[in-house]
Design an enzyme around this catalytic site. Structure first.
Site, PDB file in Angstrom:
ATOM      1  N   HIS A 209      60.022 -12.544 -38.072  1.00 58.10           N
ATOM      2  CA  HIS A 209      60.933 -12.201 -39.166  1.00 58.10           C
ATOM      3  C   HIS A 209      60.203 -11.479 -40.298  1.00 58.10           C
ATOM      4  O   HIS A 209      60.689 -10.464 -40.803  1.00 58.10           O
ATOM      5  CB  HIS A 209      61.610 -13.453 -39.722  1.00 58.10           C
ATOM      6  CG  HIS A 209      62.314 -13.198 -41.010  1.00 58.10           C
ATOM      7  ND1 HIS A 209      63.569 -12.619 -41.088  1.00 58.10           N
ATOM      8  CD2 HIS A 209      61.906 -13.372 -42.301  1.00 58.10           C
ATOM      9  CE1 HIS A 209      63.914 -12.472 -42.351  1.00 58.10           C
ATOM     10  NE2 HIS A 209      62.924 -12.922 -43.110  1.00 58.10           N
TER      11      HIS A 209
ATOM     12  N   ASP B 247      48.169  -2.130 -45.078  1.00 60.79           N
ATOM     13  CA  ASP B 247      47.994  -3.231 -44.119  1.00 60.79           C
ATOM     14  C   ASP B 247      47.733  -4.505 -44.894  1.00 60.79           C
ATOM     15  O   ASP B 247      47.242  -4.471 -46.029  1.00 60.79           O
ATOM     16  CB  ASP B 247      46.810  -2.973 -43.182  1.00 60.79           C
ATOM     17  CG  ASP B 247      45.495  -3.391 -43.831  1.00 60.79           C
ATOM     18  OD1 ASP B 247      44.990  -4.486 -43.519  1.00 60.79           O
ATOM     19  OD2 ASP B 247      44.979  -2.640 -44.686  1.00 60.79           O
TER      20      ASP B 247
ATOM     21  N   CYS C 215      66.962 -14.061 -37.096  1.00 60.72           N
ATOM     22  CA  CYS C 215      68.101 -14.396 -37.954  1.00 60.72           C
ATOM     23  C   CYS C 215      69.419 -14.408 -37.190  1.00 60.72           C
ATOM     24  O   CYS C 215      70.371 -15.091 -37.580  1.00 60.72           O
ATOM     25  CB  CYS C 215      68.168 -13.415 -39.130  1.00 60.72           C
ATOM     26  SG  CYS C 215      66.805 -13.646 -40.303  1.00 60.72           S
TER      27      CYS C 215
ATOM     28  N   CYS D 193      67.363  -9.094 -37.684  1.00 65.69           N
ATOM     29  CA  CYS D 193      66.335  -9.334 -36.661  1.00 65.69           C
ATOM     30  C   CYS D 193      66.816 -10.416 -35.708  1.00 65.69           C
ATOM     31  O   CYS D 193      67.735 -11.192 -36.016  1.00 65.69           O
ATOM     32  CB  CYS D 193      64.994  -9.698 -37.289  1.00 65.69           C
ATOM     33  SG  CYS D 193      64.822 -11.416 -37.841  1.00 65.69           S
TER      34      CYS D 193
ATOM     35  N   ASP E 165      38.983  -1.405 -39.191  1.00 63.26           N
ATOM     36  CA  ASP E 165      38.169  -1.330 -40.401  1.00 63.26           C
ATOM     37  C   ASP E 165      36.696  -1.385 -40.010  1.00 63.26           C
ATOM     38  O   ASP E 165      36.356  -1.612 -38.847  1.00 63.26           O
ATOM     39  CB  ASP E 165      38.542  -2.428 -41.392  1.00 63.26           C
ATOM     40  CG  ASP E 165      38.315  -3.826 -40.838  1.00 63.26           C
ATOM     41  OD1 ASP E 165      37.649  -3.957 -39.807  1.00 63.26           O
ATOM     42  OD2 ASP E 165      38.819  -4.781 -41.446  1.00 63.26           O
TER      43      ASP E 165
ATOM     44  N   CYS F  11      69.721 -10.084 -42.846  1.00 60.29           N
ATOM     45  CA  CYS F  11      68.733  -9.555 -41.899  1.00 60.29           C
ATOM     46  C   CYS F  11      69.332  -9.514 -40.493  1.00 60.29           C
ATOM     47  O   CYS F  11      70.028 -10.447 -40.071  1.00 60.29           O
ATOM     48  CB  CYS F  11      67.486 -10.440 -41.906  1.00 60.29           C
ATOM     49  SG  CYS F  11      66.204  -9.930 -40.741  1.00 60.29           S
TER      50      CYS F  11
END
Length: 378
Positions: free
Chosen positions: A336, A267, A310, A307, A93, A305
């Site tokens: 996560h 974002d 998890c 991931c 930015d 989930c």
């Protein structure tokens, strides 16, 4: 041109679009969520973990990197990619939002903004030309034009003057941009909640032919319905063949609603910031894992989930780490949450491919709890 947008298809239910943004450091499918790495790091995450999460583009902050360690040091290191060992795309930015949000003592002039360093109190000056100099030194794939981010709410007269100044600053950014062949520069559409000013801002910037456009000045305190309404009358003024970026938005509902309204890129610090407070995004809504009710809960953060957090760690263990202020706990909740949002956007893209994003939205809002009276949001 350094940045190119490839349109793939449009969802028949909602009009959301599927595309690919091509950059000097790789391509990524859209709509997409970009993790925020303010100081050349996504807090508690390694670049290798970001790759593992399929984060193909991240955001870094011009203002903060200008102050620490300094853009010249990063230039000497070979640019931001080499400095932080990240070979994916990077968006920086312009520093405009931080100037207006972090410094109470600022003086906006036509040449730029005089303000005080929020860390040391030192007097500083940031202009369109300086913002371009810094970002050219950082070497990001996508740079942002220097704009004024007005407060919410603002009067019509103030916003009109601000939009006109932002357009003049955008022209100066284009002139000062030294590396257009390897770094794409996006213009930022401002105008608050005023439809005619958003139209004016968009038309001003489109006439300058930027390779991409951001919608700024949202997610700054306005209600969600106002943000959605502004997007509905703003995105139609932006080119179909250029990427569209909604700045600072990262709540699950707004990602879906933004995509429906034609946004390609998002974002926000939200997933990493709330993770450090023990708040997790799950398929059934938000879960504050530091709460006492999870002290003996040996199940995963989210049973739906896949991931690695998890699969391998329990709520009880993560709660223990966070209550003890252990960094590993923050790493697990951050991983996560980023996985959740990146996976959410993958599901959004799949829904667009199958012309069912409207149905997906309804199902997600119901399971997440957004449809409940007085539902908690982020």
């Amino acid at each position: 041109m350094a940045i190119r947008y490839e349109f793939i298809k449009q969802d028949k239910q909602t009009g959301a679009r599927l595309g690919i943004v091509h950059t000097p450091h790789g391509s990524f499918e859209t709509p997409t969520f970009m993790p925020v790495g303010t100081l050349a790091t996504v807090k508690t995450m390694s670049p290798e973990e970001l790759t593992e999460l399929n984060a193909n583009i991240i955001l870094s902050n011009t203002y903060h990197l200008w102050l620490r360690p300094g853009h010249e040091i990063i230039r000497e290191a070979g640019g931001l990619h080499k400095f932080m060992n990240w070979d994916g795309a990077i968006l920086t930015d312009s520093g405009g939002f931080q100037v207006f949000s972090l410094s109470d003592l600022r003086d906006i002039q036509e040449e730029g903004v005089h303000f005080r360093n929020h860390i040391s109190g030192e007097k500083l000056f940031l202009s369109p030309e300086k913002a371009m100099e810094i970002q050219n030194a950082l070497g990001s794939d996508i740079m942002m034009a220097f704009d004024e981010c007005p407060p919410y709410p603002a009067t019509y007269d103030y916003m009109k003057a601000s939009v006109e100044r932002t357009s003049r600053w955008a022209e100066r950014c284009l002139t000062a941009h030294a590396r257009p062949d390897v770094q794409g520069l996006f213009g930022i559409v401002q105008g608050g909640e005023f439809e005619d000013l958003r139209k004016q801002s968009a038309q001003d910037l489109v006439s300058m032919d930027f390779p991409g456009y951001a919608v700024g000045g949202l997610s700054v305190g306005e209600p969600k319905d106002v943000m959605n309404r502004v997007l509905e009358f703003t995105t139609p003024w932006l080119p179909q063949d250029k990427p569209r970026y909604l700045m600072g938005v990262g709540s699950p509902d707004s990602l879906i609603d933004g995509a429906i309204r034609g946004i390609d890129m998002f974002d926000c610090v939200l997933p990493t910031r709330i993770a450090r407070n023990g708040t997790c995004m799950t398929s059934n809504g938000r879960l504050v894992v530091r709460n006492a009710q999870y002290a003996r809960d040996f199940g995963p953060i989210d049973e739906n989930c896949d991931c690695k957090v998890c699969k391998n760690y329990s709520r009880a263990y993560i709660r223990h780490l966070i209550k003890c202020n252990e960094t590993f706990g923050f790493r697990l909740t951050t991983y996560h949450n980023l996985h959740f949002l990146i996976e959410l956007m993958r599901k959004v893209r799949e829904a667009i491919k199958e012309d069912r994003l409207g149905d997906f939205r309804d199902e997600f809002f119901e399971s997440y709890g957004f449809n409940k009276p007085n539902a908690k949001n982020f």
